[in-house]
Motif scaffolding. Sequence first.
Motif, PDB file in Angstrom:
ATOM      1  N   GLY A  92      -4.029  10.993   4.695  1.00 29.57           N
ATOM      2  CA  GLY A  92      -4.250   9.699   5.323  1.00 29.57           C
ATOM      3  C   GLY A  92      -3.051   9.219   6.106  1.00 29.57           C
ATOM      4  N   ALA A  93      -2.790   7.916   6.006  1.00 27.04           N
ATOM      5  CA  ALA A  93      -1.696   7.311   6.752  1.00 27.04           C
ATOM      6  C   ALA A  93      -1.368   5.962   6.127  1.00 27.04           C
ATOM      7  CB  ALA A  93      -2.067   7.143   8.221  1.00 27.04           C
ATOM      8  N   VAL A  94      -0.332   5.339   6.634  1.00 28.00           N
ATOM      9  CA  VAL A  94       0.069   4.013   6.185  1.00 28.00           C
ATOM     10  C   VAL A  94       0.412   3.175   7.413  1.00 28.00           C
ATOM     11  CG1 VAL A  94       1.803   2.663   4.924  1.00 28.00           C
ATOM     12  CG2 VAL A  94       0.930   4.775   3.945  1.00 28.00           C
ATOM     13  N   LEU A  95      -0.080   1.935   7.427  1.00 28.08           N
ATOM     14  CA  LEU A  95       0.371   0.965   8.413  1.00 28.08           C
ATOM     15  C   LEU A  95       1.439   0.105   7.763  1.00 28.08           C
ATOM     16  CD1 LEU A  95      -2.963  -0.254  10.065  1.00 28.08           C
ATOM     17  CD2 LEU A  95      -1.012   0.748  11.301  1.00 28.08           C
ATOM     18  N   VAL A  96       2.627   0.057   8.358  1.00 36.55           N
ATOM     19  CA  VAL A  96       3.688  -0.817   7.850  1.00 36.55           C
ATOM     20  C   VAL A  96       3.944  -1.895   8.881  1.00 36.55           C
ATOM     21  CG1 VAL A  96       4.749   0.881   6.340  1.00 36.55           C
ATOM     22  CG2 VAL A  96       5.449   0.781   8.728  1.00 36.55           C
ATOM     23  N   ALA A  97       4.256  -3.105   8.411  1.00 41.33           N
ATOM     24  CA  ALA A  97       4.316  -4.234   9.342  1.00 41.33           C
ATOM     25  C   ALA A  97       5.359  -5.248   8.915  1.00 41.33           C
ATOM     26  CB  ALA A  97       2.943  -4.899   9.437  1.00 41.33           C
ATOM     27  N   THR A  98       5.812  -6.020   9.901  1.00 39.39           N
ATOM     28  CA  THR A  98       6.742  -7.127   9.652  1.00 39.39           C
ATOM     29  C   THR A  98       6.282  -8.339  10.448  1.00 39.39           C
ATOM     30  OG1 THR A  98       8.170  -6.484  11.509  1.00 39.39           O
ATOM     31  CG2 THR A  98       8.704  -5.550   9.351  1.00 39.39           C
ATOM     32  N   GLY A  99       6.686  -9.522  10.013  1.00 37.36           N
ATOM     33  CA  GLY A  99       6.483 -10.754  10.780  1.00 37.36           C
ATOM     34  C   GLY A  99       5.047 -11.012  11.180  1.00 37.36           C
ATOM     35  N   LEU A 100       4.815 -11.264  12.457  1.00 29.64           N
ATOM     36  CA  LEU A 100       3.482 -11.586  12.967  1.00 29.64           C
ATOM     37  C   LEU A 100       2.497 -10.453  12.753  1.00 29.64           C
ATOM     38  CD1 LEU A 100       4.424 -13.360  16.341  1.00 29.64           C
ATOM     39  CD2 LEU A 100       3.729 -14.416  14.175  1.00 29.64           C
ATOM     40  N   ALA A 101       2.991  -9.213  12.771  1.00 32.81           N
ATOM     41  CA  ALA A 101       2.111  -8.079  12.501  1.00 32.81           C
ATOM     42  C   ALA A 101       1.605  -8.117  11.069  1.00 32.81           C
ATOM     43  CB  ALA A 101       2.838  -6.766  12.769  1.00 32.81           C
ATOM     44  N   SER A 102       2.482  -8.492  10.125  1.00 30.22           N
ATOM     45  CA  SER A 102       2.061  -8.635   8.730  1.00 30.22           C
ATOM     46  C   SER A 102       0.996  -9.714   8.589  1.00 30.22           C
ATOM     47  CB  SER A 102       3.270  -8.992   7.847  1.00 30.22           C
ATOM     48  OG  SER A 102       4.194  -7.930   7.806  1.00 30.22           O
ATOM     49  N   GLN A 103       1.198 -10.810   9.300  1.00 29.35           N
ATOM     50  CA  GLN A 103       0.222 -11.897   9.230  1.00 29.35           C
ATOM     51  C   GLN A 103      -1.144 -11.439   9.727  1.00 29.35           C
ATOM     52  OE1 GLN A 103       1.571 -15.560  11.043  1.00 29.35           O
ATOM     53  NE2 GLN A 103      -0.536 -16.290  11.375  1.00 29.35           N
ATOM     54  N   PHE A 104      -1.173 -10.658  10.826  1.00 31.78           N
ATOM     55  CA  PHE A 104      -2.444 -10.149  11.344  1.00 31.78           C
ATOM     56  C   PHE A 104      -3.114  -9.240  10.314  1.00 31.78           C
ATOM     57  CE2 PHE A 104      -4.831  -6.720  13.366  1.00 31.78           C
ATOM     58  CZ  PHE A 104      -5.731  -7.428  14.147  1.00 31.78           C
ATOM     59  N   LEU A 105      -2.358  -8.346   9.706  1.00 32.20           N
ATOM     60  CA  LEU A 105      -2.950  -7.423   8.737  1.00 32.20           C
ATOM     61  C   LEU A 105      -3.422  -8.146   7.476  1.00 32.20           C
ATOM     62  CD1 LEU A 105      -0.579  -4.322   9.068  1.00 32.20           C
ATOM     63  CD2 LEU A 105      -2.876  -4.622  10.020  1.00 32.20           C
ATOM     64  N   ARG A 106      -2.701  -9.165   7.054  1.00 25.38           N
ATOM     65  CA  ARG A 106      -3.139  -9.918   5.869  1.00 25.38           C
ATOM     66  C   ARG A 106      -4.503 -10.572   6.094  1.00 25.38           C
ATOM     67  NH1 ARG A 106       2.585 -13.009   4.347  1.00 25.38           N
ATOM     68  NH2 ARG A 106       3.763 -11.095   3.889  1.00 25.38           N
ATOM     69  N   GLU A 107      -4.749 -10.951   7.336  1.00 25.03           N
ATOM     70  CA  GLU A 107      -6.013 -11.616   7.654  1.00 25.03           C
ATOM     71  C   GLU A 107      -7.150 -10.618   7.888  1.00 25.03           C
ATOM     72  OE1 GLU A 107      -5.163 -13.971  11.072  1.00 25.03           O
ATOM     73  OE2 GLU A 107      -3.872 -15.400   9.990  1.00 25.03           O
ATOM     74  N   HIS A 108      -6.828  -9.408   8.320  1.00 22.28           N
ATOM     75  CA  HIS A 108      -7.880  -8.498   8.778  1.00 22.28           C
ATOM     76  C   HIS A 108      -7.908  -7.145   8.068  1.00 22.28           C
ATOM     77  CE1 HIS A 108      -8.804 -11.169  12.138  1.00 22.28           C
ATOM     78  NE2 HIS A 108      -7.510 -11.257  12.374  1.00 22.28           N
ATOM     79  N   ALA A 109      -6.949  -6.871   7.173  1.00 17.38           N
ATOM     80  CA  ALA A 109      -6.882  -5.532   6.565  1.00 17.38           C
ATOM     81  C   ALA A 109      -6.918  -5.607   5.043  1.00 17.38           C
ATOM     82  CB  ALA A 109      -5.629  -4.803   7.045  1.00 17.38           C
ATOM     83  N   THR A 110      -7.817  -6.399   4.513  1.00 19.18           N
ATOM     84  CA  THR A 110      -7.994  -6.431   3.061  1.00 19.18           C
ATOM     85  C   THR A 110      -8.662  -5.133   2.601  1.00 19.18           C
ATOM     86  OG1 THR A 110     -10.107  -7.560   3.402  1.00 19.18           O
ATOM     87  CG2 THR A 110      -8.177  -8.943   2.972  1.00 19.18           C
ATOM     88  N   ALA A 111      -8.607  -4.860   1.300  1.00 22.36           N
ATOM     89  CA  ALA A 111      -9.167  -3.614   0.767  1.00 22.36           C
ATOM     90  C   ALA A 111     -10.618  -3.447   1.182  1.00 22.36           C
ATOM     91  CB  ALA A 111      -9.047  -3.612  -0.755  1.00 22.36           C
ATOM     92  N   GLY A 112     -10.963  -2.281   1.696  1.00 15.31           N
ATOM     93  CA  GLY A 112     -12.323  -1.984   2.126  1.00 15.31           C
ATOM     94  C   GLY A 112     -12.633  -2.376   3.554  1.00 15.31           C
ATOM     95  N   ALA A 113     -11.711  -3.082   4.217  1.00 17.02           N
ATOM     96  CA  ALA A 113     -11.952  -3.512   5.589  1.00 17.02           C
ATOM     97  C   ALA A 113     -11.932  -2.318   6.549  1.00 17.02           C
ATOM     98  CB  ALA A 113     -10.902  -4.530   6.012  1.00 17.02           C
ATOM     99  N   LYS A 114     -12.655  -2.473   7.657  1.00 20.21           N
ATOM    100  CA  LYS A 114     -12.703  -1.423   8.675  1.00 20.21           C
ATOM    101  C   LYS A 114     -11.744  -1.770   9.812  1.00 20.21           C
ATOM    102  CE  LYS A 114     -16.148   0.645   6.574  1.00 20.21           C
ATOM    103  NZ  LYS A 114     -15.996   1.974   5.931  1.00 20.21           N
ATOM    104  N   LEU A 115     -10.993  -0.772  10.252  1.00 17.03           N
ATOM    105  CA  LEU A 115     -10.086  -0.939  11.381  1.00 17.03           C
ATOM    106  C   LEU A 115     -10.295   0.195  12.372  1.00 17.03           C
ATOM    107  CD1 LEU A 115      -6.682  -1.744   9.590  1.00 17.03           C
ATOM    108  CD2 LEU A 115      -8.248  -3.398  10.633  1.00 17.03           C
ATOM    109  N   GLU A 116      -9.977  -0.085  13.618  1.00 16.44           N
ATOM    110  CA  GLU A 116      -9.897   0.965  14.627  1.00 16.44           C
ATOM    111  C   GLU A 116      -8.476   1.007  15.190  1.00 16.44           C
ATOM    112  OE1 GLU A 116     -14.413   1.216  16.524  1.00 16.44           O
ATOM    113  OE2 GLU A 116     -12.742   0.443  17.727  1.00 16.44           O
ATOM    114  N   LEU A 117      -7.983   2.205  15.359  1.00 16.75           N
ATOM    115  CA  LEU A 117      -6.676   2.401  15.976  1.00 16.75           C
ATOM    116  C   LEU A 117      -6.914   3.097  17.319  1.00 16.75           C
ATOM    117  CD1 LEU A 117      -4.779   3.794  12.848  1.00 16.75           C
ATOM    118  CD2 LEU A 117      -5.043   1.409  13.543  1.00 16.75           C
TER     119      LEU A 117
END
Length: 480
Positions: free
Chosen positions: A221-246
């Motif tokens: 797999g992979a890992v998304l690591v984030a800081t600051g505003l990026a962390s805030q975006f992931l907290r809102e949209h990347a909860t367990a089971g959420a779908k993302l597109e890269l």
Amino acid sequence: MTTRKIYFGILLLIASICAWGQVTSKGLGSGVLLFQDISSNPPIMAHWIRIDMRLGAQMTVELAQDQIIAEDPTKGREVLSSASGRHRAVAAINGDFFPYTGDPLGFCVRGNTIISEPYPGRVAVGWNSAGKVVMGVPKWNAVIVASDGSTYPLGGLNRTPKRDEAILLTPIFGTRLVTNFLIDKVTIPVMSKPPTVGSTISCTVGTYSQEVMEAVIPKQGAVLVATGLASQFLREHATAGAKLELRMQVDEEVSWKSCQEVIGGGPWLVKDGKVFVDAEAQGFEAKFYKNRHPRSAVGVTEGGALILLAVDGRQSMSKGMSLDDLARYMLGLGVVNAINLDGGGSTELIARGSIINNPSDGSERAISNLITVLAPIRANTLEDEFSITPAEATLQIGGSCQFTVTSDKTQKALNNDEIVWGNTPGIGFIDQNGKFHAFREGDACISAWVNGRLLRAAIHIAQSAQPQTPSVQTPDEPGD
């Protein structure tokens, strides 16, 4: 056009443009030629490989230690002889700039998979197995897309995040990222496919962890690591089971999608058949591009052949080149487009397992990535066993010694066209005619590749009776 006609056409071109130097050439494999140009006025040693993919040769981009970060003193870097030998390369040259780790600074694609995103404003070169070569300035424009359509820029791949950044770590990075500051991490247990230029990767969030200092990367797999505003975006949209597109978007001045391999560098040297050194525009200081240094470069001819060039510097036999000198030299080799690679102590060229040039550090520097050359090897036609003569030599600084390879059966010397000469850097240099020149006191060896075998002879260099003026070596410039 036949292989023989292509080969002799190349020799005529090289002879016409380098008549002021002592140029030797020899074949390394199908479609691969080694050239060496030694001039005394000015003192320059230039070495290059010409690769013609129409004749069966191939080129790849490889990573030191086959990963970005290793938990050892090198931090993922590796010397060129080791890395190229592991990949059984016919020839190899050092690649992109890098920090103290094995993370290449610019765009890096290996086997279609993106390893590292482009460095803003810096040029890169890419190619595919069919021999198509492109050069240009790629612009990274990747994004993370949440299930509700919200987006946030994906800052890059396989490095530590900066402020307000989200970075994707894939298994090629290593086993884990350890930071000295707090990050958020999103684990992606399984990637639907590897990141390639222009691809969209669908993924499902496994776990989300806030304010940690370590991220372990799953093997599949992979890992998304984030800081600051990026962390805030992931907290809102990347909860367990959420779908993302890269979405791995690269704005294309040229067709990066067509490239299986890409390596970064900079600045431009030759563009559209003319000298074009845009060093200041690409963020390089004047002392970097105006002063003479060891240099490495890659260029492409009008017919599609690749040129990999290494120019020695910071030593008495070779003063190095400015970037303008380098551009004009590459133009003289027939290239229509060319870019600079990392240079200074990193400049190194390998052929048939031997170090061809004389790295300015006096030893090999551990680097982050490299270009390798692969080619079919002609069948051995020499059934004899061979030895280097003399098998051992003792010299004084400033002295020289002519080496030959002789038949064990007939005791006759082999033609130099059948031999690739190399040496341990630091105390001297052997040219492709087999003549060794002693620079410094010490013990080392020279090598000769012949008939599929690597032969060696010992060298002992003592201080001369009259003190010699040592070659002046200056520290590397930043980024060199």
